[in-house]
Design a protein around this motif. Structure first.
Motif, PDB file in Angstrom:
ATOM      1  N   PRO A 186      33.094  47.478  47.384  1.00 44.28           N
ATOM      2  CA  PRO A 186      32.817  47.738  45.900  1.00 44.28           C
ATOM      3  C   PRO A 186      34.024  47.309  45.167  1.00 44.28           C
ATOM      4  O   PRO A 186      34.946  47.868  44.438  1.00 44.28           O
ATOM      5  N   LEU A 187      34.095  45.751  44.991  1.00 44.34           N
ATOM      6  CA  LEU A 187      35.310  45.115  44.324  1.00 44.34           C
ATOM      7  C   LEU A 187      35.620  45.457  42.853  1.00 44.34           C
ATOM      8  O   LEU A 187      36.436  45.419  42.215  1.00 44.34           O
ATOM      9  N   ASP A 188      34.223  45.959  42.346  1.00 41.02           N
ATOM     10  CA  ASP A 188      34.188  46.144  40.735  1.00 41.02           C
ATOM     11  C   ASP A 188      35.124  47.364  40.316  1.00 41.02           C
ATOM     12  O   ASP A 188      35.772  47.476  39.448  1.00 41.02           O
ATOM     13  N   GLU A 189      35.311  48.351  41.535  1.00 45.65           N
ATOM     14  CA  GLU A 189      36.194  49.323  41.463  1.00 45.65           C
ATOM     15  C   GLU A 189      37.694  48.900  41.090  1.00 45.65           C
ATOM     16  O   GLU A 189      38.484  49.621  40.579  1.00 45.65           O
ATOM     17  N   LEU A 190      38.155  47.719  41.487  1.00 46.22           N
ATOM     18  CA  LEU A 190      39.519  47.173  41.133  1.00 46.22           C
ATOM     19  C   LEU A 190      39.549  46.758  39.844  1.00 46.22           C
ATOM     20  O   LEU A 190      40.811  46.686  39.317  1.00 46.22           O
ATOM     21  N   ASN A 191      38.600  46.329  39.257  1.00 44.47           N
ATOM     22  CA  ASN A 191      38.571  45.765  37.987  1.00 44.47           C
ATOM     23  C   ASN A 191      38.703  46.826  36.731  1.00 44.47           C
ATOM     24  O   ASN A 191      37.911  47.294  36.217  1.00 44.47           O
ATOM     25  N   THR A 192      39.912  47.315  36.398  1.00 46.65           N
ATOM     26  CA  THR A 192      40.203  48.221  35.470  1.00 46.65           C
ATOM     27  C   THR A 192      40.729  48.072  34.171  1.00 46.65           C
ATOM     28  O   THR A 192      40.464  48.697  33.095  1.00 46.65           O
ATOM     29  N   HIS A 193      41.374  46.711  34.117  1.00 49.41           N
ATOM     30  CA  HIS A 193      41.805  46.020  32.765  1.00 49.41           C
ATOM     31  C   HIS A 193      41.482  44.680  32.644  1.00 49.41           C
ATOM     32  O   HIS A 193      41.488  43.838  33.896  1.00 49.41           O
ATOM     33  N   GLU A 194      41.409  44.281  31.542  1.00 45.53           N
ATOM     34  CA  GLU A 194      41.294  42.873  31.217  1.00 45.53           C
ATOM     35  C   GLU A 194      41.979  42.444  29.951  1.00 45.53           C
ATOM     36  O   GLU A 194      42.131  43.091  29.100  1.00 45.53           O
ATOM     37  N   VAL A 195      42.398  41.207  29.913  1.00 43.42           N
ATOM     38  CA  VAL A 195      43.131  40.623  28.665  1.00 43.42           C
ATOM     39  C   VAL A 195      42.512  39.074  28.759  1.00 43.42           C
ATOM     40  O   VAL A 195      42.044  38.558  29.873  1.00 43.42           O
ATOM     41  N   SER A 196      42.726  38.315  27.527  1.00 40.83           N
ATOM     42  CA  SER A 196      42.473  37.172  27.324  1.00 40.83           C
ATOM     43  C   SER A 196      43.635  36.496  27.708  1.00 40.83           C
ATOM     44  O   SER A 196      44.783  37.129  27.732  1.00 40.83           O
ATOM     45  N   LEU A 197      43.554  35.217  28.042  1.00 39.26           N
ATOM     46  CA  LEU A 197      44.875  34.474  28.301  1.00 39.26           C
ATOM     47  C   LEU A 197      45.936  34.559  27.084  1.00 39.26           C
ATOM     48  O   LEU A 197      47.169  34.874  26.982  1.00 39.26           O
ATOM     49  N   MET A 198      45.373  34.615  25.972  1.00 29.67           N
ATOM     50  CA  MET A 198      45.995  34.722  24.434  1.00 29.67           C
ATOM     51  C   MET A 198      46.755  36.053  24.412  1.00 29.67           C
ATOM     52  O   MET A 198      47.652  36.161  23.870  1.00 29.67           O
ATOM     53  N   GLU A 199      46.128  37.081  25.396  1.00 31.19           N
ATOM     54  CA  GLU A 199      46.918  38.300  25.091  1.00 31.19           C
ATOM     55  C   GLU A 199      47.719  38.656  26.343  1.00 31.19           C
ATOM     56  O   GLU A 199      47.901  39.799  26.791  1.00 31.19           O
TER      57      GLU A 199
END
Ligand code: CXF
Ligand code: ZN
Length: 379
Positions: free
Chosen positions: A346-359
C-alpha cells in the motif's frame, strides 16, 4: 528548457544548495551536459525526499557545495551515449545509487550488493570525479552519481533501472531508495524466516519496507517502534502485528520488545533511525547466540561513532550494516518493481506530503513533521 539534442547542453531548472545550511537553497537555471559514452540523460518526472538528502544539505558527512540534491525519483530517457545498451530514449527509469556490474568479486558473491565497479559515490560526483551539472560556469556537486531535484540529470547507465511505463510514478520514486532499503534488509540481509519474530526501530519508509518484506516472508511477529503514535496505523497497513511507543514507558526498548516477544527476545532487529543509543537497544532485544541486527540509519556527523554494549555482541549476536538493504540493483530491485507494479504494497500510505520543484525549500520542514512519511517532489 532550451534544447533537446543529445549533443547539446540543456539549460533547465534545478534546486541548488549553497552551503549555508538546510534552508540555503534556490531554484536556479542550471546547465546539464550531454551524456558521455556509457551515460544517459534523464528528464525527471517526479522525485521524493530521503533523510540522506537532509544530511547532505547540512554538509554531512562533508560540505560539498554548491550541490543539487535528491537521489530518489523517476524519469524518462531523453538521450543516450553511443555505448549505452540497457536503455533507449523514451524508457521510464529510476536511479539506483549502487550499480551491479555482475562481474566483480562482490557482484558474483551472494553475500553482498556492494558492487566494486559501480559503488555509491560519496563525493557527489560521477565515477570519473566530474559532474555533469554546472551553474554559470561553476561545477555543481550531485547527490550521489545522480541528482534528482532538477528537470534533467545525467547518470551512468549501470545506475539506472528500466521500469514498466505504466508504474505509478510516486511508487516508482519510493522504491528507488527508502522503501527498498528496508525491504531488502529483511529479505536479503537478515533473510527473515517464516515463523520468526522481529522488531523494527523507526516506521518511516525504510521501516515500513522492512515490515512489508517481513510480512511477505511469513514472520509471525512484526513489532514496530516509533515515538510518533500516528505511525501505528501506517505500520498496520503494511502488516505490523504489534506497536511500541517508547515515550509512553520508562523501560528500555529492549525490555518492551521482550515483553511482547518473550524473554529470549526477537530473531531480528532492524535499526532504521540512525539514533546511536538505539543500536544497543536493538542488539539486546535479539536472542542471545543467534539474534541478528541490521542497521541502515545514517547517523549525523557529530555522532559518527556508535557504542554498542560489548557484552551484548559477545553473547553471539550479529550486528550488520547495510546499504540499500543488500539489494543487488539489477538482480533484486526488478523483483520489488514488479511487486510495486502489481500493487502488492500500500505505497500510497507513504505519500503524506507533496511540493513542486519551485517549493523545494519547504521539503525538509515537511519531512520533519510528525505525520510525514515521504515528501513527493513534482518536477
Ligand atoms: C544511504 C544511507 C547512508 C549511506 C549512504 C546511503 N542510503 C540512502 O539514502
Ligand atoms: Zn535515500
Amino acid at each position: 528548457m532550451e534544447s533537446t539534442s543529445s549533443q547539446a547542453i540543456i539549460t533547465c531548472k534545478g534546486a541548488v544548495w549553497w552551503g549555508g545550511g538546510e534552508k540555503d537553497v534556490s531554484v536556479e537555471e542550471i546547465e546539464v551536459d550531454p551524456p558521455q559514452a556509457t551515460e544517459v540523460r534523464v528528464k525527471m518526472l517526479l522525485a521524493s525526499v530521503c533523510h540522506t538528502d537532509l544530511l547532505r544539505a547540512k554538509g554531512i558527512p562533508s560540505p560539498l557545495f554548491p550541490r543539487v540534491l535528491g537521489h530518489e525519483g523517476v524519469g524518462v530517457v531523453e538521450s543516450i551515449g553511443e555505448k549505452v545498451t540497457n536503455v533507449k530514449v523514451g524508457d521510464v527509469v529510476i536511479p539506483t545509487f549502487i550499480g551491479e556490474c555482475q562481474e566483480c568479486e562482490n557482484c558474483i558473491s551472494k553475500e553482498t550488493n556492494m558492487c566494486l565497479k559501480y559503488p555509491p559515490t560519496f563525493n557527489g560526483l560521477m565515477l570519473d570525479n566530474t559532474s555533469r551539472m554546472s551553474i554559470r560556469g561553476q561545477r555543481l556537486y550531485q547527490l550521489f552519481s545522480c541528482a534528482t531535484w532538477c528537470e534533467y540529470m545525467v547518470v551512468e547507465e549501470n545506475y539506472l533501472l528500466k521500469v514498466d511505463p505504466t508504474i505509478d510514478l510516486v511508487h516508482a520514486s519510493f522504491i528507488s531508495c527508502g522503501f527498498s532499503t528496508g525491504f531488502g534488509a529483511a529479505w536479503k540481509e537478515a533473510k527473515v524466516q517464516s515463523g520468526s519474530t522481529l522488531a523494527v526501530f523507526g516506521l518511516g519508509a525504510v521501516g515500513l519496507g522492512v515490515v512489508s518484506a517481513a510480512k511477505m516472508l511469513g514472520a509471525s511477529k512484526i513489532i514496530g517502534i516509533d515515538k510518533n503514535g500516528m505511525k501505528k496505523a501506517k505500520g498496520e497497513a503494511f502488516g505490523m502485528s504489534d506497536f511500541i511507543n517508547p515515550i509512553e514507558s520508562d523501560k528500555p526498548i529492549s525490555v518492551l520488545i521482550k515483553e511482547i516477544s518473550g524473554e529470549m527476545g526477537v530473531d531480528y532487529c532492524f535499526e532504521c533511525t540512525g539514533v546511536p543509543p538505539l543500536l544497543t537497544q536493538a542488539v539486546e532485544a535479539t536472542k542471545t547466540g543467534k539474534g541478528k541486527t541490521i542497521f541502515m540509519g545514517a547517523a549525523a556527523a557529530d555522532e559518527d561513532f556508535v557504542q554498542v554494549r560489548f557484552r551484548a555482541l559477545l553473547l553471539g549476536r550479529t550486528l550488520k550494516g547495510s546499504i540499500f538493504g543488500g539489494l543487488k540493483a539489477r538482480s533484486d530491485l526488478p523483483i520489488i518493481a514488479e511487486k510495486c507494479l502489481k500493487k502488492e504494497f500500500p505505497l500510497d500510505e507513504l505519500n503524506t506530503h507533496e511540493v513542486s520543484l519551485m517549493e523545494i525549500g519547504k521539503a525538509f520542514e515537511l519531512l520533519k513533521q510528525p505525520d510525514c512519511v515521504k515528501v513527493v517532489v513534482r518536477i
